[in-house]
Each structure stands twice: as structure tokens, then as C-alpha cells.
Design a protein around this motif. Structure first.
Motif, PDB file in Angstrom:
ATOM      1  N   LEU A   1     -45.189  75.354  60.456  1.00  0.00           N
ATOM      2  CA  LEU A   1     -44.652  76.621  59.938  1.00  0.00           C
ATOM      3  C   LEU A   1     -45.393  77.867  60.390  1.00  0.00           C
ATOM      4  O   LEU A   1     -45.001  78.981  60.038  1.00  0.00           O
ATOM      5  N   GLY A   2     -46.478  77.695  61.162  1.00  0.00           N
ATOM      6  CA  GLY A   2     -47.337  78.846  61.492  1.00  0.00           C
ATOM      7  C   GLY A   2     -46.756  79.746  62.577  1.00  0.00           C
ATOM      8  O   GLY A   2     -45.671  79.500  63.121  1.00  0.00           O
ATOM      9  N   SER A   3     -47.524  80.791  62.911  1.00  0.00           N
ATOM     10  CA  SER A   3     -47.171  81.671  64.027  1.00  0.00           C
ATOM     11  C   SER A   3     -47.417  80.922  65.341  1.00  0.00           C
ATOM     12  O   SER A   3     -48.029  79.849  65.340  1.00  0.00           O
ATOM     13  N   ALA A   4     -46.979  81.510  66.446  1.00  0.00           N
ATOM     14  CA  ALA A   4     -47.162  80.857  67.759  1.00  0.00           C
ATOM     15  C   ALA A   4     -48.655  80.589  68.021  1.00  0.00           C
ATOM     16  O   ALA A   4     -49.039  79.493  68.436  1.00  0.00           O
ATOM     17  N   LYS A   5     -49.487  81.588  67.749  1.00  0.00           N
ATOM     18  CA  LYS A   5     -50.931  81.433  67.997  1.00  0.00           C
ATOM     19  C   LYS A   5     -51.522  80.408  67.025  1.00  0.00           C
ATOM     20  O   LYS A   5     -52.358  79.575  67.402  1.00  0.00           O
ATOM     21  N   GLY A   6     -51.090  80.469  65.757  1.00  0.00           N
ATOM     22  CA  GLY A   6     -51.568  79.521  64.752  1.00  0.00           C
ATOM     23  C   GLY A   6     -51.232  78.089  65.144  1.00  0.00           C
ATOM     24  O   GLY A   6     -52.070  77.184  65.030  1.00  0.00           O
ATOM     25  N   LYS A   7     -49.999  77.883  65.616  1.00  0.00           N
ATOM     26  CA  LYS A   7     -49.570  76.528  66.022  1.00  0.00           C
ATOM     27  C   LYS A   7     -50.441  75.994  67.161  1.00  0.00           C
ATOM     28  O   LYS A   7     -50.865  74.847  67.146  1.00  0.00           O
ATOM     29  N   GLU A   8     -50.695  76.867  68.141  1.00  0.00           N
ATOM     30  CA  GLU A   8     -51.509  76.434  69.292  1.00  0.00           C
ATOM     31  C   GLU A   8     -52.907  76.019  68.842  1.00  0.00           C
ATOM     32  O   GLU A   8     -53.410  74.948  69.218  1.00  0.00           O
ATOM     33  N   ASN A   9     -53.542  76.852  68.011  1.00  0.00           N
ATOM     34  CA  ASN A   9     -54.907  76.540  67.546  1.00  0.00           C
ATOM     35  C   ASN A   9     -54.932  75.322  66.632  1.00  0.00           C
ATOM     36  O   ASN A   9     -55.836  74.489  66.721  1.00  0.00           O
ATOM     37  N   ALA A  10     -53.939  75.222  65.749  1.00  0.00           N
ATOM     38  CA  ALA A  10     -53.902  74.079  64.828  1.00  0.00           C
ATOM     39  C   ALA A  10     -53.741  72.774  65.613  1.00  0.00           C
ATOM     40  O   ALA A  10     -54.399  71.770  65.301  1.00  0.00           O
ATOM     41  N   ALA A  11     -52.874  72.787  66.630  1.00  0.00           N
ATOM     42  CA  ALA A  11     -52.688  71.585  67.457  1.00  0.00           C
ATOM     43  C   ALA A  11     -53.997  71.229  68.172  1.00  0.00           C
ATOM     44  O   ALA A  11     -54.377  70.054  68.249  1.00  0.00           O
ATOM     45  N   ALA A  12     -54.720  72.253  68.659  1.00  0.00           N
ATOM     46  CA  ALA A  12     -56.004  72.007  69.344  1.00  0.00           C
ATOM     47  C   ALA A  12     -57.025  71.406  68.373  1.00  0.00           C
ATOM     48  O   ALA A  12     -57.746  70.463  68.714  1.00  0.00           O
TER      49      ALA A  12
END
Length: 297
Positions: free
Chosen positions: A231-242
Motif C-alpha cells: 500500500l505504500g508510495s513508489a519509494k516506500g515500496k522500493e525500500n520495503a522490498a529491499a
């Protein structure tokens, strides 16, 4: 520079020289007024910032961070913050004037506005690579983490930005974890607080060390990181996946926790629709999780 601009700068220089003398005055009122004027002069104008540094104000402002007058202390720290903005020469001059310890003093003892501005100054100074190490090793991390947990909303924002910058440097990561930042960062992943992206960015940096990964897993960070992937922002999704990739590949237990949180469907969606970097991280995590499932099966 036009003649008029030169004249204006010359007027500013005359004014600043008087204010610098006022900073040396023993009268609390005089010091308070001088710091307030310098704070304003440094706020908007790059040329003014250069003049103020050239006139020798920085060392005097640093000394006034120890002032017993709360208003003078707040004006002094805010003036230094304004002087440091977009000016690497001033950043170096502030650190060379021995500002880090007095800034920590303000972080620990100042009013809420002074604390927030001290954290913002530390962030600004830490934009210079060599300052990241100096600040991290000088005892700033503990008070920043305290502000992160217990500050005003603005104080927390300034603390998290400073900690993010410090966490880029490897030596600071363990310190940030040791002072208990992970629990506060996870609390700040509540969307209502409006700091999810910043919290996830710091956690992603901390997930590169074993102590950081353990703290994230033990403090309940995994379900929240999965939620950001969904559900996060584009940047949030990228960092969370990392961050989840680092947690999963380094611990079988955390890998199982990530799987139990139902991360696969949002990862599949992300691997098709995210930015190139996000797709790459989502695909790497998916393929790792699939391999683990096969091995377990």
C-alpha cells in the motif's frame, strides 16, 4: 553585481559587524537581540550568510548554544541552521568551530523548538561526507534517537532526517540500533503520522547489518514492511522490498515470517508495475522466496 547590490551588501556588513560585537556583550538582552537579528539575516539570503561567516559570527554563535537564556539559545541554533543551508564552506566552518558538542547539548537540554532546530542543523552538517563520521562518533545518535521517540511532531521529523543521513555511513548503523531507534521507527510507520517513507528508508539502511535485521524482526517490523510493499508510495515500496530481501536472505526464520504475512501477491504486482529498480528488487525477493518454498517442500 550591481552597484546597488554592492551598497546593500556593504550596509549588511556594517550591520553584522555591530551585531558580532553585541554577541560579545555581557548583557543578556543585547545577546538575545543580536542572535535574533542574525537569525533573520541568515534566513533568506546566500550573500548575507557569507558576510556573517566572514565577520566571525559563527564561533560566537556556537558559544551561545550554551546560553542559559532559552530565547538566545534558540536564536543561536536557528542562526547556525540558516547559515549552514546550501553552503558547504559554512558547514565546514560550523564544525571547525566545535559546534557538534554544543548542538548535542541543545538536543539534550533545549526547548522543543531549539531541539528540533538542533536536529535539523545536524542533518544539514551531515550532508558533508566527512561530517557523518564526526557527528556519529561524537555522541549525537543517542539524543537524536530520544528526540525521535519523544519529540514534538516537528522534532521527530528533524530527528528522522538526521538519522537517515547518518545511517548512510556504515559505522553509524550499529550505534543507531544500539540506542533503540528501530522500535521508534516502527512506531512511525503508522500512516496517520505521515512519516512512513522516512522510517522505511532508515530501516532499509539498518537492515544491512545483523543487529539491524534482528531488531526489525524482533520489534514487529516485518508485517508493516509487507504492508508498505502492498500500500505504500513508489519509494516506500522500493525500500520495503529491499529491506525484506535483506531480512529473508539472511535468516530462515525471518524468511518464513515474510512468507506468512502474504507478501507474494503484492510482490507479483510490484514486479510488473513498479519502477525498474523496484521491479528488480521485487523479482529478486520473489525468486528467493520461491526457491525457499521448493527447498522446504
Amino acid at each position: 553585481m550591481t552597484n546597488e547590490a554592492k551598497r546593500n551588501l556593504s550596509d549588511v556588513e556594517t550591520q553584522v559587524k555591530i551585531l558580532v560585537e553585541d554577541l560579545k556583550n555581557d548583557s543578556a538582552d543585547t545577546q538575545r537581540n543580536a542572535t535574533a537579528e542574525l537569525r533573520l539575516l541568515a534566513k533568506y539570503d546566500m550573500d548575507n550568510r557569507i558576510v556573517i561567516e566572514n565577520c566571525g559570527a559563527i564561533g560566537l554563535l556556537v558559544n551561545l548554544l550554551y546560553s542559559n537564556d532559552p530565547e538566545t539559545q534558540e536564536n543561536a541554533v536557528t542562526a547556525l541552521l540558516n547559515l549552514s543551508i546550501n553552503n558547504n564552506k559554512n558547514k565546514s566552518a560550523i564544525v571547525d568551530a566545535g559546534a557538534i558538542e554544543p548542538l548535542i547539548h541543545v538536543l539534550e537540554n533545549g526547548g522543543s523548538e531549539a531541539k528540533a532546530n538542533s536536529a535539523a542543523t545536524i542533518y544539514s552538517l551531515s550532508l558533508l561526507e566527512e561530517n557523518k563520521i564526526k557527528i556519529g562518533s561524537s555522541g549525537a545518535v543517542g539524543p537524536l534517537v530520544d528526540l525521535l521517540g519523544n519529540g514534538t511532531p516537528r522534532g521527530k521529523k528533524d530527528a528522522i532526517t538526521a538519522l537517515f543521513n547518518l545511517s548512510i555511513h556504515h559505522e553509524n548503523k550499529a550505534r543507531i540500533v544500539q540506542y533503540g531507534a528501530v522500535r521508534y521507527l516502527i512506531e512511525l510507520m503508522d500512516p496517520a503520522v505521515g512519516m512512513v517513507d522516512k522510517a522505511v528508508a532508515v530501516l532499509t539502511n539498518l537492515a544491512t547489518i545483523p543487529e539491524g535485521r534482528n531488531a526489525i524482526g524482533e520489534e514487529g517490523g516485518i508485517p508493516l514492511l509487507v504492508e508498505v510493499v502492498e500500500l505504500g508510495s513508489a519509494k516506500g515500496k522500493e525500500n520495503a522490498a529491499a529491506a525484506l530481501l535483506r531480512l529473508s536472505t539472511n535468516s530462515g526464520r525471518f524468511c518464513n515470517m515474510v512468507l506468512q504475512e502474504g507478501v507474494v501477491p503484492p510482490l507479483v504486482a510490484l514486479s510488473k508495475s513498479g519502477t525498474p529498480r523496484t521491479r528488480e528488487k521485487a523479482q529478486a525477493l520473489l525468486s528467493y522466496l520461491r526457491n525457499q518454498r521448493h527447498e522446504n517442500a
